[in-house]
Design an enzyme around this catalytic site. Sequence first.
Site, PDB file in Angstrom:
ATOM      1  CE  LYS A   3       1.293 -70.634  21.394  1.00 36.97           C
ATOM      2  NZ  LYS A   3       2.089 -71.872  21.411  1.00 36.97           N
ATOM      3  NE  ARG A  55       6.515 -67.580  21.609  1.00 36.23           N
ATOM      4  CZ  ARG A  55       5.738 -68.038  20.619  1.00 36.23           C
ATOM      5  NH1 ARG A  55       5.043 -67.206  19.868  1.00 36.23           N
ATOM      6  NH2 ARG A  55       5.672 -69.314  20.369  1.00 36.23           N
ATOM      7  NE  ARG A  61       3.167 -76.420  13.982  1.00 33.05           N
ATOM      8  CZ  ARG A  61       3.335 -75.513  14.953  1.00 33.05           C
ATOM      9  NH1 ARG A  61       2.287 -75.055  15.620  1.00 33.05           N
ATOM     10  NH2 ARG A  61       4.525 -75.064  15.246  1.00 33.05           N
ATOM     11  NE  ARG A  73       5.864 -72.848  12.200  1.00 33.03           N
ATOM     12  CZ  ARG A  73       5.455 -72.418  13.387  1.00 33.03           C
ATOM     13  NH1 ARG A  73       4.162 -72.378  13.662  1.00 33.03           N
ATOM     14  NH2 ARG A  73       6.311 -72.037  14.285  1.00 33.03           N
ATOM     15  NE  ARG A  99       9.425 -73.301  17.323  1.00 29.37           N
ATOM     16  CZ  ARG A  99       8.524 -74.123  16.763  1.00 29.37           C
ATOM     17  NH1 ARG A  99       8.918 -75.135  16.016  1.00 29.37           N
ATOM     18  NH2 ARG A  99       7.252 -73.917  16.945  1.00 29.37           N
TER      19      ARG A  99
HETATM   20  P1  ADP Z   1       0.707 -73.971  18.762  1.00 31.99           P
HETATM   21  O1  ADP Z   1      -0.030 -72.897  18.001  1.00 31.99           O
HETATM   22  O2  ADP Z   1       0.502 -73.878  20.242  1.00 31.99           O
HETATM   23  O3  ADP Z   1       2.148 -74.077  18.401  1.00 31.99           O
HETATM   24  P2  ADP Z   1      -0.867 -75.858  17.124  1.00 31.99           P
HETATM   25  O4  ADP Z   1      -2.284 -75.470  17.349  1.00 31.99           O
HETATM   26  O5  ADP Z   1      -0.266 -75.495  15.829  1.00 31.99           O
HETATM   27  O6  ADP Z   1       0.053 -75.374  18.358  1.00 31.99           O
HETATM   28  O7  ADP Z   1      -0.769 -77.442  17.346  1.00 31.99           O
HETATM   29  C1  ADP Z   1       0.472 -78.141  17.176  1.00 31.99           C
HETATM   30  C2  ADP Z   1       0.202 -79.492  16.491  1.00 31.99           C
HETATM   31  O8  ADP Z   1      -0.516 -80.362  17.374  1.00 31.99           O
HETATM   32  C3  ADP Z   1      -0.637 -79.388  15.228  1.00 31.99           C
HETATM   33  O9  ADP Z   1      -0.198 -80.367  14.314  1.00 31.99           O
HETATM   34  C4  ADP Z   1      -2.060 -79.708  15.721  1.00 31.99           C
HETATM   35  O10 ADP Z   1      -2.857 -80.319  14.691  1.00 31.99           O
HETATM   36  C5  ADP Z   1      -1.795 -80.684  16.845  1.00 31.99           C
HETATM   37  N1  ADP Z   1      -2.725 -80.536  17.968  1.00 31.99           N
HETATM   38  C6  ADP Z   1      -3.256 -79.389  18.475  1.00 31.99           C
HETATM   39  N2  ADP Z   1      -4.053 -79.643  19.540  1.00 31.99           N
HETATM   40  C7  ADP Z   1      -4.025 -80.997  19.723  1.00 31.99           C
HETATM   41  C8  ADP Z   1      -4.648 -81.887  20.669  1.00 31.99           C
HETATM   42  N3  ADP Z   1      -5.447 -81.424  21.638  1.00 31.99           N
HETATM   43  N4  ADP Z   1      -4.379 -83.203  20.550  1.00 31.99           N
HETATM   44  C9  ADP Z   1      -3.569 -83.667  19.574  1.00 31.99           C
HETATM   45  N5  ADP Z   1      -2.965 -82.888  18.653  1.00 31.99           N
HETATM   46  C10 ADP Z   1      -3.180 -81.563  18.720  1.00 31.99           C
HETATM   47  P1  ADP Z   2       4.712 -71.824  18.083  1.00 34.54           P
HETATM   48  O1  ADP Z   2       3.525 -71.402  18.836  1.00 34.54           O
HETATM   49  O2  ADP Z   2       4.570 -73.139  17.412  1.00 34.54           O
HETATM   50  O3  ADP Z   2       5.991 -71.728  18.866  1.00 34.54           O
HETATM   51  P2  ADP Z   2       4.686 -69.315  16.542  1.00 34.54           P
HETATM   52  O4  ADP Z   2       4.124 -69.396  15.189  1.00 34.54           O
HETATM   53  O5  ADP Z   2       3.878 -68.671  17.602  1.00 34.54           O
HETATM   54  O6  ADP Z   2       5.047 -70.817  16.932  1.00 34.54           O
HETATM   55  O7  ADP Z   2       6.122 -68.610  16.516  1.00 34.54           O
HETATM   56  C1  ADP Z   2       7.082 -68.953  15.560  1.00 34.54           C
HETATM   57  C2  ADP Z   2       8.327 -68.111  15.761  1.00 34.54           C
HETATM   58  O8  ADP Z   2       8.015 -66.709  15.568  1.00 34.54           O
HETATM   59  C3  ADP Z   2       8.967 -68.183  17.141  1.00 34.54           C
HETATM   60  O9  ADP Z   2       9.853 -69.275  17.283  1.00 34.54           O
HETATM   61  C4  ADP Z   2       9.710 -66.830  17.206  1.00 34.54           C
HETATM   62  O10 ADP Z   2      10.900 -66.864  16.429  1.00 34.54           O
HETATM   63  C5  ADP Z   2       8.720 -65.893  16.493  1.00 34.54           C
HETATM   64  N1  ADP Z   2       7.769 -65.287  17.432  1.00 34.54           N
HETATM   65  C6  ADP Z   2       6.425 -65.463  17.460  1.00 34.54           C
HETATM   66  N2  ADP Z   2       5.864 -64.742  18.431  1.00 34.54           N
HETATM   67  C7  ADP Z   2       6.864 -64.087  19.062  1.00 34.54           C
HETATM   68  C8  ADP Z   2       6.932 -63.191  20.179  1.00 34.54           C
HETATM   69  N3  ADP Z   2       5.829 -62.812  20.864  1.00 34.54           N
HETATM   70  N4  ADP Z   2       8.163 -62.714  20.535  1.00 34.54           N
HETATM   71  C9  ADP Z   2       9.275 -63.066  19.876  1.00 34.54           C
HETATM   72  N5  ADP Z   2       9.290 -63.921  18.833  1.00 34.54           N
HETATM   73  C10 ADP Z   2       8.093 -64.426  18.421  1.00 34.54           C
END
Ligand code: ADP
Ligand code: ADP
Length: 216
Positions: free
Chosen positions: A13, A88, A127, A160, A171
């Site tokens: 995302k 979420r 990541r 992180r 998660r």
């Molecule tokens: P999210 O915001 O959904 O948690 P991220 O954009 O931070 O996900 O991506 C999670 C990890 O996967 C990061 O280390 C990113 O560089 C990697 N990543 C994201 N998209 C891809 C993809 N299409 N193929 C391989 N690795 C990816």
């Molecule tokens: P990822 O996409 O990799 O799961 P985020 O950076 O979006 O990570 O979220 C990290 C943390 O922040 C989540 O595990 C949760 O604790 C909190 N968080 C983020 N967005 C929300 C939401 N919409 N509602 C509740 N908690 C949230």
Amino acid sequence: MNLILMGPPGAGKGTQAERIVAEYGIPHISTGDAFRAAMKQGTPLGVKAKEYVDAGKLVPDDVTIGIVRERLQQDDCKAGFMLDGFPRTISQAEALDDILSSMGRGIDHVVDLKVDRSLLLARLTGRRICKSCGSTYHVMFNPPAQEGVCNKCGGELYQRSDDSEEKVGTRLDEYTNKTAPLLDYYRGKGLLRELNGEREIDEVTAELRETLRGQA
Ligand code: ADP
Ligand code: ADP
Ligand code: ZN
């Protein structure tokens, strides 16, 4: 364009949002980024969020909804927005509907990035994020030119604390139990666009662009 980017933790995302907002000139609103910034600064919001974020649990709805309500009322959202990681829960989605309808606005697309759980684990534990500009990398799938250093700004990369193997399980369970039911909510409204998030980063971006143009 008013957009929501959904998908489990590690689906890509943040990576995709960074690229798309630059093209559309809309703000990238990430509740996760907002919580991490507040935690770093030690604000009251940060103190409240910390126990949940550190445990890999969702922050309570009232806290989370308040942040988004305020953010969406800012001027830069007039041209549209990309929500990443919100809503979420069903309550968050219903609150968002209320906030937007009180502003006379709606949602154009809800894009769901689909990625298998086994791949998510590898994505999350590998990541790395830039301390200075927030850009996201992956040690294997998207490595920086120089290990530990951001390509864009030369900043230091960090992991992180909730990307540890132990927290990732919690998660992903939170996602399955509380967030996945939202897909039906948006499917029912005819807003859901499902995308294969397992392909290369550039391929996902290309498909996402097509979807937003309404040609997919
Ligand atoms: P999210 O915001 O959904 O948690 P991220 O954009 O931070 O996900 O991506 C999670 C990890 O996967 C990061 O280390 C990113 O560089 C990697 N990543 C994201 N998209 C891809 C993809 N299409 N193929 C391989 N690795 C990816
Ligand atoms: P990822 O996409 O990799 O799961 P985020 O950076 O979006 O990570 O979220 C990290 C943390 O922040 C989540 O595990 C949760 O604790 C909190 N968080 C983020 N967005 C929300 C939401 N919409 N509602 C509740 N908690 C949230
Ligand atoms: Zn950087």
